[in-house]
Write an enzyme that holds these catalytic residues in place. Structure first.
Site, PDB file in Angstrom:
ATOM      1  N   GLU A   3       3.648  13.694  -4.464  1.00 25.20           N
ATOM      2  CA  GLU A   3       2.770  13.605  -3.307  1.00 25.20           C
ATOM      3  C   GLU A   3       3.182  14.713  -2.318  1.00 25.20           C
ATOM      4  O   GLU A   3       4.365  14.874  -2.024  1.00 25.20           O
ATOM      5  CB  GLU A   3       2.984  12.229  -2.667  1.00 25.20           C
ATOM      6  CG  GLU A   3       1.957  11.849  -1.644  1.00 25.20           C
ATOM      7  CD  GLU A   3       2.211  10.465  -1.054  1.00 25.20           C
ATOM      8  OE1 GLU A   3       3.385  10.038  -0.988  1.00 25.20           O
ATOM      9  OE2 GLU A   3       1.244   9.812  -0.651  1.00 25.20           O
TER      10      GLU A   3
ATOM     11  N   GLU B  22       0.884  -1.173   0.000  1.00 25.70           N
ATOM     12  CA  GLU B  22       0.000   0.000   0.000  1.00 25.70           C
ATOM     13  C   GLU B  22       0.915   1.215   0.000  1.00 25.70           C
ATOM     14  O   GLU B  22       1.488   1.561   1.033  1.00 25.70           O
ATOM     15  CB  GLU B  22      -0.891  -0.008   1.253  1.00 25.70           C
ATOM     16  CG  GLU B  22      -1.890  -1.148   1.312  1.00 25.70           C
ATOM     17  CD  GLU B  22      -3.040  -0.978   0.326  1.00 25.70           C
ATOM     18  OE1 GLU B  22      -3.105   0.035  -0.384  1.00 25.70           O
ATOM     19  OE2 GLU B  22      -3.874  -1.898   0.254  1.00 25.70           O
TER      20      GLU B  22
HETATM   21  P1  NAP Z   1       8.139   5.436   4.699  1.00 30.77           P
HETATM   22  O1  NAP Z   1       9.294   6.326   4.852  1.00 30.77           O
HETATM   23  O2  NAP Z   1       8.112   4.518   3.529  1.00 30.77           O
HETATM   24  O3  NAP Z   1       8.036   4.624   6.071  1.00 30.77           O
HETATM   25  C1  NAP Z   1       7.045   3.664   6.287  1.00 30.77           C
HETATM   26  C2  NAP Z   1       7.614   2.512   7.090  1.00 30.77           C
HETATM   27  O4  NAP Z   1       8.672   1.925   6.358  1.00 30.77           O
HETATM   28  C3  NAP Z   1       8.204   2.944   8.435  1.00 30.77           C
HETATM   29  O5  NAP Z   1       7.914   1.948   9.385  1.00 30.77           O
HETATM   30  C4  NAP Z   1       9.700   2.990   8.144  1.00 30.77           C
HETATM   31  O6  NAP Z   1      10.508   2.744   9.262  1.00 30.77           O
HETATM   32  C5  NAP Z   1       9.830   1.847   7.174  1.00 30.77           C
HETATM   33  N1  NAP Z   1      11.035   1.928   6.333  1.00 30.77           N
HETATM   34  C6  NAP Z   1      11.746   3.012   5.962  1.00 30.77           C
HETATM   35  N2  NAP Z   1      12.774   2.663   5.172  1.00 30.77           N
HETATM   36  C7  NAP Z   1      12.725   1.312   5.055  1.00 30.77           C
HETATM   37  C8  NAP Z   1      13.515   0.345   4.346  1.00 30.77           C
HETATM   38  N3  NAP Z   1      14.551   0.688   3.592  1.00 30.77           N
HETATM   39  N4  NAP Z   1      13.154  -0.952   4.446  1.00 30.77           N
HETATM   40  C9  NAP Z   1      12.092  -1.320   5.179  1.00 30.77           C
HETATM   41  N5  NAP Z   1      11.300  -0.450   5.860  1.00 30.77           N
HETATM   42  C10 NAP Z   1      11.619   0.849   5.791  1.00 30.77           C
HETATM   43  O7  NAP Z   1       6.771   6.220   4.624  1.00 30.77           O
HETATM   44  P2  NAP Z   1       6.229   7.314   5.616  1.00 30.77           P
HETATM   45  O8  NAP Z   1       6.779   8.622   5.259  1.00 30.77           O
HETATM   46  O9  NAP Z   1       6.354   6.862   7.014  1.00 30.77           O
HETATM   47  O10 NAP Z   1       4.680   7.244   5.266  1.00 30.77           O
HETATM   48  C11 NAP Z   1       4.113   8.028   4.298  1.00 30.77           C
HETATM   49  C12 NAP Z   1       3.935   7.251   3.004  1.00 30.77           C
HETATM   50  O11 NAP Z   1       3.053   6.164   3.228  1.00 30.77           O
HETATM   51  C13 NAP Z   1       3.278   8.099   1.951  1.00 30.77           C
HETATM   52  O12 NAP Z   1       3.890   7.890   0.700  1.00 30.77           O
HETATM   53  C14 NAP Z   1       1.848   7.579   1.934  1.00 30.77           C
HETATM   54  O13 NAP Z   1       1.166   7.798   0.720  1.00 30.77           O
HETATM   55  C15 NAP Z   1       2.052   6.131   2.233  1.00 30.77           C
HETATM   56  N6  NAP Z   1       0.817   5.538   2.759  1.00 30.77           N
HETATM   57  C16 NAP Z   1       0.126   4.698   1.955  1.00 30.77           C
HETATM   58  C17 NAP Z   1      -1.068   4.150   2.393  1.00 30.77           C
HETATM   59  C18 NAP Z   1      -1.849   3.208   1.494  1.00 30.77           C
HETATM   60  O14 NAP Z   1      -2.718   2.526   2.020  1.00 30.77           O
HETATM   61  N7  NAP Z   1      -1.581   3.150   0.217  1.00 30.77           N
HETATM   62  C19 NAP Z   1      -1.556   4.447   3.667  1.00 30.77           C
HETATM   63  C20 NAP Z   1      -0.822   5.315   4.475  1.00 30.77           C
HETATM   64  C21 NAP Z   1       0.384   5.850   4.004  1.00 30.77           C
HETATM   65  P3  NAP Z   1      11.240   3.919  10.063  1.00 30.77           P
HETATM   66  O15 NAP Z   1      10.154   4.762  10.590  1.00 30.77           O
HETATM   67  O16 NAP Z   1      12.015   3.198  11.094  1.00 30.77           O
HETATM   68  O17 NAP Z   1      12.087   4.642   9.047  1.00 30.77           O
END
Ligand code: NAP
Length: 462
Positions: free
Chosen positions: A365, A231
């Protein structure tokens, strides 16, 4: 031992320090999940359903405390946090029921002496990685179908918001779900992501977060051929046709754009308005947006909380400056309040007119409370603008006309479409994106399928 500092994004104050799990502890948790799978998969579906319902009841009994934790670590207004707790339990209740409806089938054989039976079985140990924007709901919409299917589940919350998740997992154990059937591990995404993807015990990765991280997880899951549900990011268009009910469109645009300070994957990111109603819509939207009050989510009158962190804030401000440099007109907002020393970042809900396609905000985004408005004359042009993105999560349109509505629904390349509706998400409906917004669906009858394997039995010599 390294620590994870959890802070309140509204004040920068430290809420709690947590021990980061060592790699050894995480591997042990995975081993335990593997062992627990052997017994959890044998618990009958009615018992799994009963335990899930109990979990949901306990969450609802503690909803105010959990909502306060969400507000403290994520920043969203308490009324929104309470809404998230209800939304999170909707998933548990839905999948408690679905546990009892994991049906197989029989297929007529091509020989009299044969019988063909198809069954579903749980896929195995599931690892989840979740974002900070919905610390409760993004967990339960994965954990509930996984547990309902008979899988064991291990989750890594976002670094900003682990406290909500830890509480939810405690309550799951209090409800009677075995300790190793649902576990939480705390640490940094990249390291834990690598441990999860390299593990031979974990059979499925389910991720909600940004598209770049999702792509890394897909690639890293290839070596062990894990199933993945992704997602990912969005860039939702919101089209307002000439015949739309403008007051409804304004109300729903505010709901879609400014919830969670614009930090949702399904937030309207591009407002595409028919030129003949552009002025009326822009004025009415700006009037409503000016009423939104930013502040600490624990204050009763707060409508829009802080931006989660400095990186998020700076990205929003960059997009805004780029738009202004390219002659966007600010109709409301544009007062940004960063307290770098304290570590708190607020963006005033902002409406910009005269957005053009060369602006970053029209392609990236935003994840912030900025509503850029662009106009169109022909519906085909609105559809072209809407689809001109690698993302395909959510789209919205407003029209009273059936043929315009059907045309838009059919031609928009997005997994979720709201027609006169700015808030389409529901536990009983399939949520997910096309193109680079993801793989698979969560919610509805579709949402349990990714946790099941299909197994076919051919009986001969009958
Ligand atoms: P993110 O940076 O991708 O982080 C999400 C999760 O991934 C966190 O738990 C993060 O851990 C982890 N993560 C980061 N780098 C990683 C890696 N290399 N390998 C594995 N895990 C890793 O996203 P965010 O900024 O927190 O969230 C916002 C994004 O989520 C937006 O793009 C939004 O559109 C998307 N989103 C999508 C949905 C959907 O249903 N489609 C719903 C909600 C949000 P750490 O915090 O420890 O870095």
């Amino acid at each position: 031992m390294s620590k994870l500092k959890v802070s309140n994004p509204a004040t920068g104050e430290l809420i709690q320090e947590l021990n980061i799990n060592t790699n050894e502890e995480i591997k042990t948790a995975i081993d335990h999940a593997g062992t627990a799978f052997d017994s959890w998969k044998k618990v009958d579906a009615f018992e799994r359903a009963r335990l899930l319902k109990k979990w949901s009841e306990l969450i609802l009994e503690n909803k105010l405390d959990i909502a306060k934790t969400i507000t403290l670590e994520n920043g969203k207004p308490l009324k929104e946090a309470l809404g998230e707790v209800a939304y999170a339990t909707d998933y548990i209740e839905w999948y408690a029921e679905e546990a009892k409806r994991i049906y197989g089938r029989t297929i007529p054989a091509n020989q009299n002496a044969k019988r063909i039976v198809v069954n579903k079985q749980p896929i195995g140990v599931v690892a989840a990685i979740t974002p900070w924007n919905f610390p409760a709901a993004m967990m339960t919409r994965k954990a509930a179908p996984a547990l309902a299917a008979g899988c064991t589940f291990i989750v890594k919350p976002a670094a900003e918001t682990p406290l909500t998740m830890i509480r939810l997992v405690q309550l799951a154990h209090e409800a009677g779900i075995p300790e190793h059937a649902v576990q939480v591990v705390v640490g940094h995404g990249r390291e834990i992501g690598d441990i999860f993807t390299n593990s031979k015990i974990i059979r499925k990765i389910t991720f909600t977060g940004s598209t770049p991280v999702g792509k890394t997880l897909i690639k890293n899951s290839a070596d062990t051929v894990k199933s993945v549900t992704m997602e990912l990011g969005g860039h939702a268009p919101l089209i307002i046709a000439e015949d739309a009910d403008i007051d409804l469109a304004v109300k729903q645009t505010v709901a879609s754009k400014f919830r969670n300070a614009g930090q949702t994957c399904v937030c309207a990111n591009r407002i595409i308005v028919h030129v003949n109603i552009l002025d009326e819509f822009s004025e009415k939207l700006s009037k409503e947006v000016k009423k939104l009050k930013i502040g600490n989510g624990l204050d009763d009158d707060t409508d829009v909380g802080p931006i989660i962190n400095k990186t998020g804030y700076e990205k929003i401000v960059e997009q805004l400056e780029d738009a202004v440099n390219k002659n966007a007109e600010i109709l409301a907002g544009n007062e940004n309040m960063a307290n770098y020393e304290q570590g708190s970042y607020f963006v005033q809900p902002t409406v910009i007119k005269n957005a053009t396609l060369d602006m970053a905000i029209m392609h990236e985004e935003t994840f912030g409370p900025i509503a850029p408005i662009i106009s169109f004359k022909e519906l085909d042009k609105a559809i072209e603008i809407a689809n001109d993105t690698p993302f395909g999560l959510a789209a919205y349109f407003f029209t009273q006309d059936y043929s315009t509505g059907i045309r838009l629904y059919e031609q928009l390349d997005f997994g979720i479409v709201g027609w006169n509706d700015g808030a389409p998400s529901a536990a009983h409906a399939p949520f997910g994106g096309m193109k680079e917004s993801g793989l698979g669906r969560e919610g509805g009858v579709e949402g349990i399928e990714p946790y099941l394997e299909t197994k076919y039995l051919s009986i001969g010599n009958v």
